[in-house]
Design a protein around this motif. Structure first.
Motif, PDB file in Angstrom:
ATOM      1  N   ALA A  61      -0.820 -26.840  -0.425  1.00 16.86           N
ATOM      2  CA  ALA A  61       0.635 -26.843  -0.306  1.00 16.86           C
ATOM      3  C   ALA A  61       1.271 -25.571  -0.863  1.00 16.86           C
ATOM      4  N   CYS A  62       0.679 -24.430  -0.550  1.00 23.97           N
ATOM      5  CA  CYS A  62       1.214 -23.144  -1.007  1.00 23.97           C
ATOM      6  C   CYS A  62       2.664 -22.979  -0.529  1.00 23.97           C
ATOM      7  N   ILE A  63       2.984 -23.637   0.579  1.00 25.87           N
ATOM      8  CA  ILE A  63       4.313 -23.508   1.182  1.00 25.87           C
ATOM      9  C   ILE A  63       5.392 -24.187   0.333  1.00 25.87           C
ATOM     10  N   ASP A  64       4.961 -24.986  -0.665  1.00 25.17           N
ATOM     11  CA  ASP A  64       5.945 -25.597  -1.571  1.00 25.17           C
ATOM     12  C   ASP A  64       6.691 -24.531  -2.364  1.00 25.17           C
ATOM     13  N   CYS A  65       6.096 -23.355  -2.521  1.00 26.95           N
ATOM     14  CA  CYS A  65       6.765 -22.266  -3.247  1.00 26.95           C
ATOM     15  C   CYS A  65       6.998 -21.044  -2.357  1.00 26.95           C
ATOM     16  N   HIS A  66       6.065 -20.802  -1.421  1.00 23.91           N
ATOM     17  CA  HIS A  66       6.109 -19.587  -0.606  1.00 23.91           C
ATOM     18  C   HIS A  66       6.709 -19.843   0.771  1.00 23.91           C
ATOM     19  N   THR A  67       7.208 -18.752   1.382  1.00 16.89           N
ATOM     20  CA  THR A  67       7.520 -18.810   2.809  1.00 16.89           C
ATOM     21  C   THR A  67       6.378 -18.132   3.562  1.00 16.89           C
ATOM     22  N   TYR A  75      10.884 -19.929  -3.537  1.00 14.23           N
ATOM     23  CA  TYR A  75      10.619 -19.719  -4.965  1.00 14.23           C
ATOM     24  C   TYR A  75       9.750 -18.483  -5.179  1.00 14.23           C
ATOM     25  N   ALA A  76       8.850 -18.239  -4.232  1.00 11.47           N
ATOM     26  CA  ALA A  76       7.850 -17.184  -4.388  1.00 11.47           C
ATOM     27  C   ALA A  76       7.847 -16.289  -3.144  1.00 11.47           C
ATOM     28  N   PRO A  77       7.197 -15.124  -3.247  1.00 14.81           N
ATOM     29  CA  PRO A  77       7.296 -14.141  -2.152  1.00 14.81           C
ATOM     30  C   PRO A  77       6.781 -14.636  -0.797  1.00 14.81           C
ATOM     31  N   VAL A  84      -0.310  -6.782   4.502  1.00 15.12           N
ATOM     32  CA  VAL A  84       0.182  -5.418   4.760  1.00 15.12           C
ATOM     33  C   VAL A  84       0.817  -4.844   3.484  1.00 15.12           C
ATOM     34  N   ARG A  85       1.552  -5.691   2.756  1.00 10.60           N
ATOM     35  CA  ARG A  85       2.168  -5.195   1.505  1.00 10.60           C
ATOM     36  C   ARG A  85       1.122  -4.769   0.490  1.00 10.60           C
ATOM     37  N   PHE A  86      -0.027  -5.393   0.522  1.00  9.35           N
ATOM     38  CA  PHE A  86      -1.114  -4.998  -0.382  1.00  9.35           C
ATOM     39  C   PHE A  86      -1.926  -3.834   0.213  1.00  9.35           C
ATOM     40  N   GLY A 101      -8.049 -11.262  -6.271  1.00  7.00           N
ATOM     41  CA  GLY A 101      -7.929 -11.073  -7.722  1.00  7.00           C
ATOM     42  C   GLY A 101      -6.601 -11.607  -8.238  1.00  7.00           C
ATOM     43  N   TRP A 102      -5.563 -11.354  -7.463  1.00 11.72           N
ATOM     44  CA  TRP A 102      -4.237 -11.827  -7.853  1.00 11.72           C
ATOM     45  C   TRP A 102      -4.219 -13.358  -7.966  1.00 11.72           C
ATOM     46  N   ILE A 103      -4.731 -14.013  -6.953  1.00 14.50           N
ATOM     47  CA  ILE A 103      -4.709 -15.482  -6.923  1.00 14.50           C
ATOM     48  C   ILE A 103      -5.507 -16.034  -8.112  1.00 14.50           C
ATOM     49  N   GLY A 112       9.720 -14.946 -18.634  1.00 17.21           N
ATOM     50  CA  GLY A 112      10.838 -14.569 -17.775  1.00 17.21           C
ATOM     51  C   GLY A 112      10.421 -14.313 -16.340  1.00 17.21           C
ATOM     52  N   ARG A 113       9.156 -14.477 -16.033  1.00 18.78           N
ATOM     53  CA  ARG A 113       8.688 -14.253 -14.675  1.00 18.78           C
ATOM     54  C   ARG A 113       8.246 -15.580 -14.075  1.00 18.78           C
ATOM     55  N   ARG A 114       8.579 -15.796 -12.831  1.00 19.80           N
ATOM     56  CA  ARG A 114       8.159 -17.052 -12.198  1.00 19.80           C
ATOM     57  C   ARG A 114       6.639 -17.122 -12.177  1.00 19.80           C
ATOM     58  N   GLN A 115       6.143 -18.327 -12.367  1.00 25.15           N
ATOM     59  CA  GLN A 115       4.697 -18.481 -12.494  1.00 25.15           C
ATOM     60  C   GLN A 115       4.100 -19.169 -11.284  1.00 25.15           C
ATOM     61  N   MET A 116       2.889 -18.726 -10.965  1.00 27.29           N
ATOM     62  CA  MET A 116       2.126 -19.415  -9.929  1.00 27.29           C
ATOM     63  C   MET A 116       0.989 -20.147 -10.625  1.00 27.29           C
ATOM     64  N   PRO A 117       0.784 -21.415 -10.294  1.00 28.54           N
ATOM     65  CA  PRO A 117      -0.286 -22.165 -10.972  1.00 28.54           C
ATOM     66  C   PRO A 117      -1.659 -21.606 -10.638  1.00 28.54           C
ATOM     67  N   HIS A 118      -2.649 -22.008 -11.433  1.00 30.22           N
ATOM     68  CA  HIS A 118      -4.019 -21.625 -11.111  1.00 30.22           C
ATOM     69  C   HIS A 118      -4.583 -22.611 -10.116  1.00 30.22           C
ATOM     70  N   PHE A 119      -5.173 -22.095  -9.057  1.00 29.74           N
ATOM     71  CA  PHE A 119      -5.834 -22.962  -8.077  1.00 29.74           C
ATOM     72  C   PHE A 119      -7.333 -22.725  -8.183  1.00 29.74           C
ATOM     73  N   ASP A 120      -8.049 -23.829  -8.235  1.00 23.37           N
ATOM     74  CA  ASP A 120      -9.491 -23.722  -8.357  1.00 23.37           C
ATOM     75  C   ASP A 120     -10.093 -23.545  -6.959  1.00 23.37           C
TER      76      ASP A 120
HETATM   77  C1  HEC Z   1       4.416 -23.554  -7.958  1.00 24.04           C
HETATM   78  C2  HEC Z   1       4.730 -22.460  -7.059  1.00 24.04           C
HETATM   79  C3  HEC Z   1       3.606 -21.761  -6.338  1.00 24.04           C
HETATM   80  C4  HEC Z   1       2.613 -22.296  -5.547  1.00 24.04           C
HETATM   81  C5  HEC Z   1       2.380 -23.769  -5.233  1.00 24.04           C
HETATM   82  C6  HEC Z   1       1.847 -21.185  -5.038  1.00 24.04           C
HETATM   83  N1  HEC Z   1       2.366 -19.992  -5.476  1.00 24.04           N
HETATM   84 FE1  HEC Z   1       1.684 -18.138  -4.988  1.00 24.04          FE
HETATM   85  N2  HEC Z   1       3.143 -17.324  -6.157  1.00 24.04           N
HETATM   86  C7  HEC Z   1       4.075 -18.031  -6.884  1.00 24.04           C
HETATM   87  C8  HEC Z   1       4.927 -17.093  -7.590  1.00 24.04           C
HETATM   88  C9  HEC Z   1       6.094 -17.467  -8.501  1.00 24.04           C
HETATM   89  C10 HEC Z   1       4.457 -15.797  -7.273  1.00 24.04           C
HETATM   90  C11 HEC Z   1       5.017 -14.454  -7.775  1.00 24.04           C
HETATM   91  C12 HEC Z   1       4.601 -14.309  -9.229  1.00 24.04           C
HETATM   92  C13 HEC Z   1       4.878 -12.951  -9.783  1.00 24.04           C
HETATM   93  O1  HEC Z   1       5.354 -12.076  -9.067  1.00 24.04           O
HETATM   94  O2  HEC Z   1       4.592 -12.778 -10.968  1.00 24.04           O
HETATM   95  C14 HEC Z   1       3.326 -15.983  -6.372  1.00 24.04           C
HETATM   96  C15 HEC Z   1       2.630 -14.949  -5.788  1.00 24.04           C
HETATM   97  C16 HEC Z   1       1.588 -15.086  -4.886  1.00 24.04           C
HETATM   98  C17 HEC Z   1       0.892 -13.997  -4.256  1.00 24.04           C
HETATM   99  C18 HEC Z   1       1.200 -12.533  -4.441  1.00 24.04           C
HETATM  100  C19 HEC Z   1       2.367 -12.227  -3.558  1.00 24.04           C
HETATM  101  C20 HEC Z   1       2.991 -10.890  -3.754  1.00 24.04           C
HETATM  102  O3  HEC Z   1       3.719 -10.515  -2.868  1.00 24.04           O
HETATM  103  O4  HEC Z   1       2.800 -10.259  -4.792  1.00 24.04           O
HETATM  104  C21 HEC Z   1      -0.066 -14.560  -3.454  1.00 24.04           C
HETATM  105  C22 HEC Z   1      -1.053 -13.815  -2.546  1.00 24.04           C
HETATM  106  C23 HEC Z   1       0.037 -15.986  -3.583  1.00 24.04           C
HETATM  107  N3  HEC Z   1       1.067 -16.278  -4.461  1.00 24.04           N
HETATM  108  C24 HEC Z   1      -0.750 -16.892  -2.907  1.00 24.04           C
HETATM  109  C25 HEC Z   1      -0.634 -18.267  -3.044  1.00 24.04           C
HETATM  110  C26 HEC Z   1      -1.527 -19.210  -2.408  1.00 24.04           C
HETATM  111  C27 HEC Z   1      -2.688 -18.849  -1.501  1.00 24.04           C
HETATM  112  C28 HEC Z   1      -1.125 -20.452  -2.795  1.00 24.04           C
HETATM  113  C29 HEC Z   1      -1.748 -21.786  -2.450  1.00 24.04           C
HETATM  114  C30 HEC Z   1      -3.159 -21.912  -2.730  1.00 24.04           C
HETATM  115  C31 HEC Z   1       0.047 -20.284  -3.650  1.00 24.04           C
HETATM  116  N4  HEC Z   1       0.299 -18.959  -3.794  1.00 24.04           N
HETATM  117  C32 HEC Z   1       0.748 -21.330  -4.206  1.00 24.04           C
HETATM  118  C33 HEC Z   1       4.228 -19.391  -6.929  1.00 24.04           C
HETATM  119  C34 HEC Z   1       3.435 -20.308  -6.273  1.00 24.04           C
END
Ligand code: HEC
Length: 150
Positions: A61-67, A75-77, A84-86, A101-103, A112-120
């Motif tokens: 459900a990455c789409i819960d935060c991302h478009t 919520y997220a980029p 392409v941005r990378f 590596g980012w993930i 102060g920065r929005r957080q992305m959870p850790h996915f295993d």
């Molecule tokens: C709870 C919200 C949330 C979920 C769910 C989430 N993300 Fe994110 N993600 C973020 C946020 C917030 C950032 C930007 C964090 C930052 O810039 O420090 C991010 C950034 C990223 C980036 C880097 C984007 C960039 O332009 O720098 C990638 C790639 C990414 N997420 C992939 C994923 C994938 C794949 C999943 C699902 C497995 C996922 N995310 C699920 C919140 C989320």
């Protein structure tokens, strides 16, 4: 009815109109075939890994935060253009490692920065995800979203 509209004039209007619209129809069909289709993803056929990557994207459900292509949560980029941005159009191998590596490095814990959870995610999941991102990045979105990060 106008008196002036004779039977043959009416017939000519009918045939002329039909022909004109038939020509418009044929030319629009040709335009879809030769122009629009080439700009779509028809040149980038789906592979197994792209399909698997999409499934990983959906499962977590990455789409819960991302478009993706503007669709999803704000919520997220934006992810449609993340490859392409990378720098994936210039150096795909480096972009691939950077995205994986980012993930894996989330959450950053930076205050102060929005957080992305850790996915295993397994190594295979990560590779498939990046293949999916690279594929989505090839779609001609006509510069959508207007702001690159969505
Ligand atoms: C709870 C919200 C949330 C979920 C769910 C989430 N993300 Fe994110 N993600 C973020 C946020 C917030 C950032 C930007 C964090 C930052 O810039 O420090 C991010 C950034 C990223 C980036 C880097 C984007 C960039 O332009 O720098 C990638 C790639 C990414 N997420 C992939 C994923 C994938 C794949 C999943 C699902 C497995 C996922 N995310 C699920 C919140 C989320």
């Amino acid at each position: 009815m106008f008196d002036a509209l004779t039977k043959s004039a009416a017939r000519n209007i009918f045939y002329g109109g039909s022909l004109a619209f038939l020509l418009i129809f044929v030319s629009l069909t040709a335009q879809s075939h030769f122009y629009v289709v080439q700009k779509s993803t028809a040149h980038a056929p789906l592979t197994e890994s792209v399909a698997r990557g999409k499934a990983v994207w959906e499962k977590h459900a990455c789409i819960d935060c991302h478009t993706i292509l503007g669709e999803g949560a704000y919520y997220a980029p934006e992810i449609g253009n993340v490859f392409v941005r990378f720098g994936g159009d210039k150096n795909p191998a480096e972009a691939r490692d950077a995205i994986k590596g980012w993930i894996q490095a989330q959450p950053t814990g930076i205050p102060g920065r929005r957080q992305m959870p850790h996915f295993d995610l397994s190594a295979q999941d990560l590779d498939d995800l990046v293949d999916f991102f690279a594929w989505v990045g090839k779609i001609d979105t006509q510069n959508w979203p207007p702001k690159v990060s969505g």
